[in-house]
Design an enzyme around this catalytic site. Structure first.
Site, PDB file in Angstrom:
ATOM      1  N   CYS A   2       0.836  -1.209   0.000  1.00 27.77           N
ATOM      2  CA  CYS A   2       0.000   0.000   0.000  1.00 27.77           C
ATOM      3  C   CYS A   2       0.870   1.258   0.000  1.00 27.77           C
ATOM      4  CB  CYS A   2      -0.867   0.029   1.248  1.00 27.77           C
ATOM      5  SG  CYS A   2      -1.783  -1.471   1.528  1.00 27.77           S
ATOM      6  N   ARG A  27       4.647   0.611  -6.289  1.00 27.50           N
ATOM      7  CA  ARG A  27       4.713  -0.247  -5.099  1.00 27.50           C
ATOM      8  C   ARG A  27       3.786  -1.446  -5.223  1.00 27.50           C
ATOM      9  NH1 ARG A  27       6.495   2.558  -0.335  1.00 27.50           N
ATOM     10  NH2 ARG A  27       5.136   1.209   0.864  1.00 27.50           N
ATOM     11  N   TRP A  74      -2.991  -2.600  -1.393  1.00 29.71           N
ATOM     12  CA  TRP A  74      -2.583  -3.960  -1.792  1.00 29.71           C
ATOM     13  C   TRP A  74      -3.288  -4.851  -0.780  1.00 29.71           C
ATOM     14  CZ3 TRP A  74       0.208  -8.142   0.169  1.00 29.71           C
ATOM     15  CH2 TRP A  74       0.747  -9.023  -0.759  1.00 29.71           C
ATOM     16  N   ASN A 100      -1.544   1.556   6.117  1.00 34.95           N
ATOM     17  CA  ASN A 100      -0.695   0.455   5.631  1.00 34.95           C
ATOM     18  C   ASN A 100      -0.396  -0.410   6.838  1.00 34.95           C
ATOM     19  OD1 ASN A 100      -0.619   1.780   3.227  1.00 34.95           O
ATOM     20  ND2 ASN A 100       1.555   2.320   3.299  1.00 34.95           N
ATOM     21  N   GLY A 101      -0.479  -1.731   6.656  1.00 30.53           N
ATOM     22  CA  GLY A 101      -0.123  -2.615   7.766  1.00 30.53           C
ATOM     23  C   GLY A 101      -1.272  -3.549   8.105  1.00 30.53           C
ATOM     24  N   GLU A 487      19.006 -15.485 -10.016  1.00 31.15           N
ATOM     25  CA  GLU A 487      18.483 -14.141 -10.296  1.00 31.15           C
ATOM     26  C   GLU A 487      17.820 -14.100 -11.663  1.00 31.15           C
ATOM     27  OE1 GLU A 487      17.830 -11.721  -8.619  1.00 31.15           O
ATOM     28  OE2 GLU A 487      17.696  -9.973  -9.942  1.00 31.15           O
ATOM     29  N   LYS A 491      14.013 -12.965 -12.125  1.00 27.59           N
ATOM     30  CA  LYS A 491      13.621 -11.865 -13.023  1.00 27.59           C
ATOM     31  C   LYS A 491      12.576 -12.354 -14.020  1.00 27.59           C
ATOM     32  CE  LYS A 491      14.700  -8.940 -11.244  1.00 27.59           C
ATOM     33  NZ  LYS A 491      15.244  -9.368 -10.008  1.00 27.59           N
ATOM     34  N   GLU A 494       9.130 -13.174 -12.415  1.00 27.29           N
ATOM     35  CA  GLU A 494       8.353 -12.100 -11.784  1.00 27.29           C
ATOM     36  C   GLU A 494       7.831 -11.080 -12.787  1.00 27.29           C
ATOM     37  OE1 GLU A 494      12.095  -9.734  -9.770  1.00 27.29           O
ATOM     38  OE2 GLU A 494      10.119  -9.429  -8.929  1.00 27.29           O
ATOM     39  N   HIS A 510      20.735 -34.162 -11.116  1.00 27.75           N
ATOM     40  CA  HIS A 510      20.103 -34.731  -9.908  1.00 27.75           C
ATOM     41  C   HIS A 510      18.623 -34.385  -9.840  1.00 27.75           C
ATOM     42  CE1 HIS A 510      24.100 -35.810  -8.435  1.00 27.75           C
ATOM     43  NE2 HIS A 510      24.480 -34.644  -8.936  1.00 27.75           N
ATOM     44  N   LYS A 609       6.833  -3.495  -4.665  1.00 28.88           N
ATOM     45  CA  LYS A 609       8.248  -3.124  -4.649  1.00 28.88           C
ATOM     46  C   LYS A 609       8.870  -3.383  -3.288  1.00 28.88           C
ATOM     47  CE  LYS A 609      12.078  -1.555  -6.167  1.00 28.88           C
ATOM     48  NZ  LYS A 609      12.877  -2.443  -7.037  1.00 28.88           N
TER      49      LYS A 609
HETATM   50  C1  AGP Z   1      13.268  -8.658  -6.850  1.00 34.73           C
HETATM   51  O1  AGP Z   1      13.229  -8.325  -8.231  1.00 34.73           O
HETATM   52  C2  AGP Z   1      11.939  -8.403  -6.170  1.00 34.73           C
HETATM   53  N1  AGP Z   1      11.467  -7.103  -6.384  1.00 34.73           N
HETATM   54  C3  AGP Z   1      11.958  -8.802  -4.706  1.00 34.73           C
HETATM   55  O2  AGP Z   1      12.385 -10.136  -4.627  1.00 34.73           O
HETATM   56  C4  AGP Z   1      12.863  -7.947  -3.790  1.00 34.73           C
HETATM   57  O3  AGP Z   1      14.228  -8.170  -4.098  1.00 34.73           O
HETATM   58  C5  AGP Z   1      12.604  -8.375  -2.342  1.00 34.73           C
HETATM   59  O4  AGP Z   1      11.252  -8.104  -2.037  1.00 34.73           O
HETATM   60  C6  AGP Z   1      13.510  -7.660  -1.329  1.00 34.73           C
HETATM   61  O5  AGP Z   1      13.242  -6.284  -1.331  1.00 34.73           O
HETATM   62  P1  AGP Z   1      14.240  -5.320  -0.500  1.00 34.73           P
HETATM   63  O6  AGP Z   1      15.597  -5.431  -1.164  1.00 34.73           O
HETATM   64  O7  AGP Z   1      13.647  -3.963  -0.614  1.00 34.73           O
HETATM   65  O8  AGP Z   1      14.280  -5.822   0.911  1.00 34.73           O
END
Ligand code: AGP
Length: 614
Positions: A2, A27, A74, A100-101, A487, A491, A494, A510, A609
Site C-alpha cells: 500500500c 509499489r 494492496w 498500511n499494515g 536471479e 527476473k 516475476e 540430480h 516493490k
Molecule cells: C526482486 O526483483 C523483487 N522485487 C523482490 O524479490 C525484492 O528483491 C525483495 O522483495 C527484497 O526487497 P528489499 O531489497 O527492498 O528488501
C-alpha cells in the site's frame, strides 16, 4: 504494498494527492482512493483498479479541499473491492483513515465496537481502527487536543503494524499520522505539509523530510507539526534532506522504469564506489560501518539476511567474502532467520541487505539479531529507512530510486558493495597489497564493462523474442555464477510469469534434467575459464535432449557459437566481478521476453516493490 499520501496547505489537495498516488503506483496495488475535508464535511472517492480510474472520476466531480489523504491498497484483509478500498470512514462520519499494515487484534476490537453501536461496511481491519478512533474521540475530555489524543489512545489498544493518516471532520485543517513498522515520512513545505509512505510521492514538492519512528504520532497543520510517542513523550523532530531529485522518478526516454534502471547500472555502480577507495587504491573504505579494523578482525562469522533478489545478492556476497577475506559466511532468508533460533558464534556479525530498507521480514530479522546482542549492519538504498535507522551502521548503495518492481541496478550495486566489503575485510586480514591494487583496478573498470555489455541489448532483444512463448526455462551456472542463475530465473518469472528455475549446472543431473526437452530452453552462465569444459559438458547433455540453449560466455569463446542456439559474449573481467557482468544479459532477456508478451513490466501482477506486510 500500500501507498499513503497526505496534504495540508494553501493549495488544492486533490491534484497533489492524485500525483502522489501515481508516483506510488510502482509499489503494487489493486485499488485506490482519496478523501478531502472541508468545513462542509468529507468528499471521498474510491475505485478498484488503476489510479487513472480514480483520477477520471475525481476530475469529473471537481472535488475541493486543502486537506486530504490518499491511498493505493494492496489487499490484505478483505477482497479487492470498492468498499474495502481506502480511505475508510467511521460509522458516524467523523473520521477518514488510510492505513498500511495489519491490525492483528481487529476482531476483538470489532466485537467491542459492535456492542457500542458501531456499524461496519467493509471487511477491513482499517475500518475497525477508524471506528476505534471515533470511539475514543467521543470519550475524550481534552477538547484542545481531542483529535490527536483520540488517535493516540486508539493505537494504545492496537496490536499489529501501521502507517496511517487520519482526517477529522471537525478539524478540517489538520492531519494526524502515526507509524509502527510501516514507513511514514513528513514532508515540510512553505505553508504546507505532506505525509507519505515513501519519498517518491512528495519529492517534487519538498526534499526536507522527517522520518517517523515506531510508536510516534504526529499532529500536522500547514505551518507547524508536533510529534509525541504513544507514551505521551514529546519527540524532537530530526529533518533530513533527500539525496535525489524528482527527475530520478521519471522514465525519461525509456518505455519502462525497469529498462531505465538496467541502463542506469554503470552510473549506479560508480555511485556505489564513489569515495570508497583508500588513497593508495589498495583497499576499500566505508564511513558508516562504525567498527574499527581491530573490531572487524575479531569477527569470526558473518551472517547475511535478506529476501528476494537481495537474498541472492547475499549468496554472491558469500562467495566473495569467503574467497577474498576467508571469513565463514552464512546466508539466511530473513523470514527464516527470525524464527530459526540459529546457533551463532558470539563474534558473528549480522548484515541485513534490503534495497527499500522496509521489507518487514528483514526488519524483523534485524530486530531479532539485535535482541540477541549481535552486531548488526545494513546495506540499503533508502536513506532514513527503517532498516538503515535500526541497524548499528552500514553502507548506502546510492543507486538512486529504484521504481521498477523488479530489482536491477540495486541488485548489481549490492554485489558491488559486497565485493568492496570482501576487499576491505581481505586487506585487514591476509590479502596482499598488489592483490588489493588489482581488485580496485577491476572495480574501477566495472562500469565500462557493464556499458559494453549493455551495448548488446539489441542482440539480446532478438534472442529474447525467440523464447517469449515458452512456458518453462532453466538457468544454470556454477560457483559464483549459480546465484546469477537464480536471479535470472527470478527476473523472468516475476515480470513475464514464465515458470523458471535456477540451478547449479552440475546439479541438473540430480533431477532438473527430467524437465529437459525441446520445450524447456536452458540459459547457461559460463563465463569462468577454469570450469568452462564442465559447463560445455552440461550444454552437450542438454542439447542431446533437444533443449534450446542460450549461453553467456566471456570474450574469446566466440567458437562456442556452434554448440548452442544463441550466444552472448560479455567482457572478460576479474573473477570477482563476472557475476555482475553476467547479470546484465539475464536482466535484458527477462525484460524483452516480458515486453514481447505484453506484460505489465514495472507493476507485475501480485507483486510489490517493498513487502511491508507479512
Ligand atoms: C526482486 O526483483 C523483487 N522485487 C523482490 O524479490 C525484492 O528483491 C525483495 O522483495 C527484497 O526487497 P528489499 O531489497 O527492498 O528488501
Amino acid at each position: 504494498m500500500c501507498g499513503i499520501i497526505g496534504y495540508v496547505g494553501d493549495r488544492g489537495a486533490v491534484q497533489i494527492l492524485l500525483e502522489g498516488l501515481t508516483r506510488l503506483e510502482y509499489r503494487g496495488y489493486d485499488s485506490a482512493g482519496i478523501a478531502t475535508v472541508m468545513n462542509t464535511g468529507f468528499q471521498v472517492v474510491r475505485r478498484v483498479g488503476r489510479v487513472s480510474n480514480l483520477a477520471h472520476t475525481v476530475n469529473e466531480l471537481h472535488l475541493g479541499g486543502h486537506t486530504g489523504i490518499g491511498h493505493t491498497r494492496w489487499a490484505t484483509h478483505g477482497a479487492v473491492s470498492e468498499k474495502n478500498a481506502h480511505p475508510q470512514q467511521s460509522t458516524h462520519g467523523l473520521f477518514n483513515i488510510v492505513h498500511n499494515g495489519v491490525i492483528e487484534n481487529y476482531i476483538p476490537i470489532k466485537s467491542f465496537l459492535l456492542k457500542h453501536g458501531f456499524k461496519f461496511s467493509s471487511d477491513t481491519d482499517t475500518e475497525v481502527l477508524c471506528n476505534l478512533i471515533e470511539y475514543h474521540y467521543n470519550k475524550e475530555k481534552d477538547r484542545e487536543n481531542r483529535f490527536v489524543k483520540s488517535v493516540q489512545k486508539a493505537l494504545f489498544h492496537v496490536r499489529g503494524t501501521y502507517g496511517l493518516a487520519v482526517l477529522c471532520k471537525e478539524c478540517p485543517e489538520e492531519l494526524v499520522v502515526a507509524r509502527k513498522s510501516s514507513p511514514l515520512l513528513i514532508g515540510i513545505g512553505d505553508n504546507e505539509i505532506f505525509v507519505a509512505s515513501d519519498a517518491s510521492a512528495i519529492v517534487q514538492h519538498t526534499r526536507s523530510v522527517v522520518y517517523l519512528n515506531d510508536g510516534e504520532v504526529a499532529h500536522l497543520t500547514k505551518d507547524d507539526f508536533s510529534i509525541i510517542t504513544l507514551g505521551n513523550d514529546n519527540v524532537h523532530a530530526v529533518t533530513c534532506e533527500l539525496d535525489w531529485q524528482v527527475e530520478d522518478t521519471d522514465k525519461g526516454p525509456y518505455e519502462h522504469f525497469m529498462l531505465k534502471e538496467i541502463f542506469e547500472q554503470p552510473v549506479a555502480l560508480e555511485n556505489a564506489m564513489r569515495g570508497r577507495f583508500s588513497d593508495d587504491y589498495s583497499t576499500a573504505r566505508f564511513g558508516g560501518l562504525r567498527m574499527s579494523a581491530h573490531e572487524l578482525r575479531q569477527v569470526d562469522r558473518i551472517l547475511l539476511c535478506a529476501c528476494g533478489s537481495a537474498w541472492i545478492a547475499c549468496l554472491e556476497a558469500e562467495y566473495l567474502i569467503e574467497r577474498y577475506a576467508r571469513i565463514p559466511v552464512e546466508v539466511e532468508y530473513s523470514s527464516e532467520f527470525r524464527y530459526r533460533n540459529a546457533p551463532l558464534d558470539k563474534n558473528t556479525l549480522v548484515f541485513i541487505i534490503s534495497q527499500s530498507g522496509e521489507t518487514i521480514d528483514s526488519l524483523a530479522a534485524l530486530q531479532e539479531a539485535k535482541r540477541k546482542g549481535f552486531r548488526t549492519l545494513a546495506i540499503t538504498n533508502v536513506i532514513g529507512s527503517s532498516i538503515a535507522r535500526e541497524s548499528e551502521g552500514g553502507i548506502y548503495q546510492h543507486s538512486g530510486p529504484e521504481i521498477g518492481v523488479a530489482s536491477t541496478k540495486s541488485f548489481t550495486a549490492q554485489i558491488c558493495v559486497a565485493a568492496m566489503l570482501a576487499l576491505y575485510f581481505g586487506r585487514i586480514r591476509d590479502m596482499s597489497f598488489d592483490d588489493g591494487i588489482r581488485f580496485v583496478e577491476a572495480l574501477r573498470m566495472l562500469p565500462d564493462a557493464v556499458k559494453k555489455t549493455l551495448s548488446q541489448s539489441d542482440n539480446i532483444k532478438k534472442i529474447a523474442e525467440k523464447y517469449a512463448e515458452y512456458t518453462d526455462m532453466l538457468f544454470l551456472g556454477r560457483q559464483s555464477l549459480f546465484p546469477i542463475a537464480l536471479e535470472g530465473a527470478l527476473k523472468l518469472k516475476e515480470i513475464s510469469y514464465i515458470h523458471s528455475e535456477g540451478y547449479p549446472a552440475a546439479e541438473m543431473k540430480h533431477g532438473p534434467i527430467a524437465l529437459i526437452s525441446e520445450k524447456c530452453p536452458c540459459m547457461f552462465l559460463a563465463t569462468q575459464e577454469h570450469i568452462l569444459q564442465k559447463n560445455i559438458s552440461n550444454i552437450q547433455e542438454v542439447r542431446s535432449r533437444h533443449a534450446p540453449v542460450i549461453a553467456v560466455v566471456a570474450d574469446g569463446h566466440e567458437s562456442m557459437r556452434d554448440m548452442v542456439d544463441d550466444l552472448i559474449v560479455v567482457p572478460d573481467v576479474h573473477p570477482a566481478l563476472q557475476p555482475i557482468i553476467a547479470t546484465i544479459p539475464v536482466q535484458l532477456l527477462a525484460y524483452y521476453i516480458a515486453k514481447s508478451r505484453g506484460c505489465d513490466i514495472d507493476k507485475p501482477r501480485n507483486l510489490a516493490k517493498s513487502v511491508t506486510v507479512e
